[in-house]
Design a protein around this motif. Sequence first.
Motif, mmCIF file in Angstrom:
data_model
loop_
_atom_site.group_PDB
_atom_site.id
_atom_site.type_symbol
_atom_site.label_atom_id
_atom_site.label_comp_id
_atom_site.label_asym_id
_atom_site.label_seq_id
_atom_site.Cartn_x
_atom_site.Cartn_y
_atom_site.Cartn_z
ATOM 1 N N THR A 114 0.059 -3.409 -7.829
ATOM 2 C CA THR A 114 0.273 -4.865 -7.747
ATOM 3 C C THR A 114 -0.010 -5.526 -9.093
ATOM 4 O O THR A 114 0.743 -6.406 -9.540
ATOM 5 C CB THR A 114 -0.642 -5.478 -6.670
ATOM 6 N N GLY A 115 -1.106 -5.098 -9.733
ATOM 7 C CA GLY A 115 -1.479 -5.701 -11.003
ATOM 8 C C GLY A 115 -0.454 -5.475 -12.098
ATOM 9 O O GLY A 115 -0.211 -6.362 -12.921
ATOM 10 N N SER A 133 -9.927 -11.140 -4.097
ATOM 11 C CA SER A 133 -9.857 -10.177 -2.988
ATOM 12 C C SER A 133 -10.059 -8.750 -3.486
ATOM 13 O O SER A 133 -10.688 -7.932 -2.798
ATOM 14 C CB SER A 133 -8.513 -10.290 -2.270
ATOM 15 N N SER A 134 -9.558 -8.440 -4.666
ATOM 16 C CA SER A 134 -9.704 -7.087 -5.222
ATOM 17 C C SER A 134 -11.159 -6.786 -5.546
ATOM 18 O O SER A 134 -11.675 -5.707 -5.217
ATOM 19 C CB SER A 134 -8.843 -6.928 -6.482
ATOM 20 N N LEU A 219 -11.947 -6.486 5.149
ATOM 21 C CA LEU A 219 -11.181 -6.705 3.926
ATOM 22 C C LEU A 219 -10.035 -5.713 3.743
ATOM 23 O O LEU A 219 -9.047 -6.032 3.069
ATOM 24 C CB LEU A 219 -12.117 -6.630 2.715
ATOM 25 N N VAL A 220 -10.157 -4.522 4.321
ATOM 26 C CA VAL A 220 -9.112 -3.505 4.147
ATOM 27 C C VAL A 220 -7.749 -4.006 4.614
ATOM 28 O O VAL A 220 -6.775 -3.995 3.835
ATOM 29 C CB VAL A 220 -9.494 -2.192 4.855
ATOM 30 N N PRO A 221 -7.570 -4.453 5.864
ATOM 31 C CA PRO A 221 -6.242 -4.929 6.271
ATOM 32 C C PRO A 221 -5.820 -6.200 5.552
ATOM 33 O O PRO A 221 -4.629 -6.384 5.259
ATOM 34 C CB PRO A 221 -6.398 -5.164 7.780
ATOM 35 N N ILE A 222 -6.798 -7.092 5.264
ATOM 36 C CA ILE A 222 -6.459 -8.337 4.569
ATOM 37 C C ILE A 222 -5.884 -8.038 3.186
ATOM 38 O O ILE A 222 -4.826 -8.556 2.802
ATOM 39 C CB ILE A 222 -7.702 -9.245 4.456
ATOM 40 N N CYS A 223 -6.586 -7.191 2.432
ATOM 41 C CA CYS A 223 -6.128 -6.863 1.079
ATOM 42 C C CYS A 223 -4.837 -6.048 1.104
ATOM 43 O O CYS A 223 -3.960 -6.235 0.246
ATOM 44 C CB CYS A 223 -7.217 -6.092 0.330
ATOM 45 N N PHE A 226 -1.998 -8.454 1.956
ATOM 46 C CA PHE A 226 -1.809 -9.365 0.821
ATOM 47 C C PHE A 226 -1.082 -8.676 -0.328
ATOM 48 O O PHE A 226 -0.148 -9.234 -0.924
ATOM 49 C CB PHE A 226 -3.171 -9.887 0.362
ATOM 50 N N ASN A 227 -1.489 -7.437 -0.644
ATOM 51 C CA ASN A 227 -0.841 -6.722 -1.746
ATOM 52 C C ASN A 227 0.595 -6.329 -1.402
ATOM 53 O O ASN A 227 1.469 -6.351 -2.268
ATOM 54 C CB ASN A 227 -1.654 -5.478 -2.096
#
Length: 233
Positions: A114-115, A133-134, A219-223, A226-227
């Motif tokens: 992503t970055g 988030s990262s 945070l795993v599913p959120i990130c 999102f990515n």
Amino acid sequence: MSYESGQRQGGEEEEEDVNVRNWKQSPYAVGLGDANWNQDVNCKYCCGKGNQATPNNYACHQVTSCFCRGAGRIGNMVVLHSNDQGEPVIVVGPYWPMMVCVTYPMILAILCATGILRIPHLHYGLVIAWVISSIAILLALASVACRNPGILKRQTTIDEESSKADWIWNDQALSYRPEDAKYDRDCNCIIEEFDHTCPWTGTGIGKRNLRAFYCFVALVPICLIFNIILLTM
């Protein structure tokens, strides 16, 4: 029996006696095992022998034996740093190689993709959200994986009039324990408010890292979502 065989057998018996003595004298509620990682090596690249791996963590156990020989040890937990009172602060569990070689690389691979591919072309607001988030998921994993999960100190006697009167005796660790504390075979110690052992984070989940574990799991599913959205924009 040859002289060398007798000498080897005598050395093994002496080592076993040392391990039993260290087990009984340990200030922590741990099961029988080698006193340090220097004794516990059992792979073709190293010399020595080991006997505390379980079928589930055998590979990780051998990596630990090879690479953590100078670290402290409580059960099968690797102590990287202790405070001035000698209490373990930075501790990784028996599955730390999986955390280092699988979990972190998987997360970093997605973040790097992503970055590199999308972040230079996005609005600064999305960039800030991505950075936050990262950092959050990486810190959450570190907080779970590198924190003392709540290794119980050994309690060999109980005052019947104290608040610990309902504690239960545990034979593996030669210690009384609260009802919500459990002896974990993989970690080879009793962990307060033990929930489970998580190979992905490499350690046991208990009183001191349970909240960080919940944060990481959230945070795993959120990130991930999102990515994926950022990569497909």
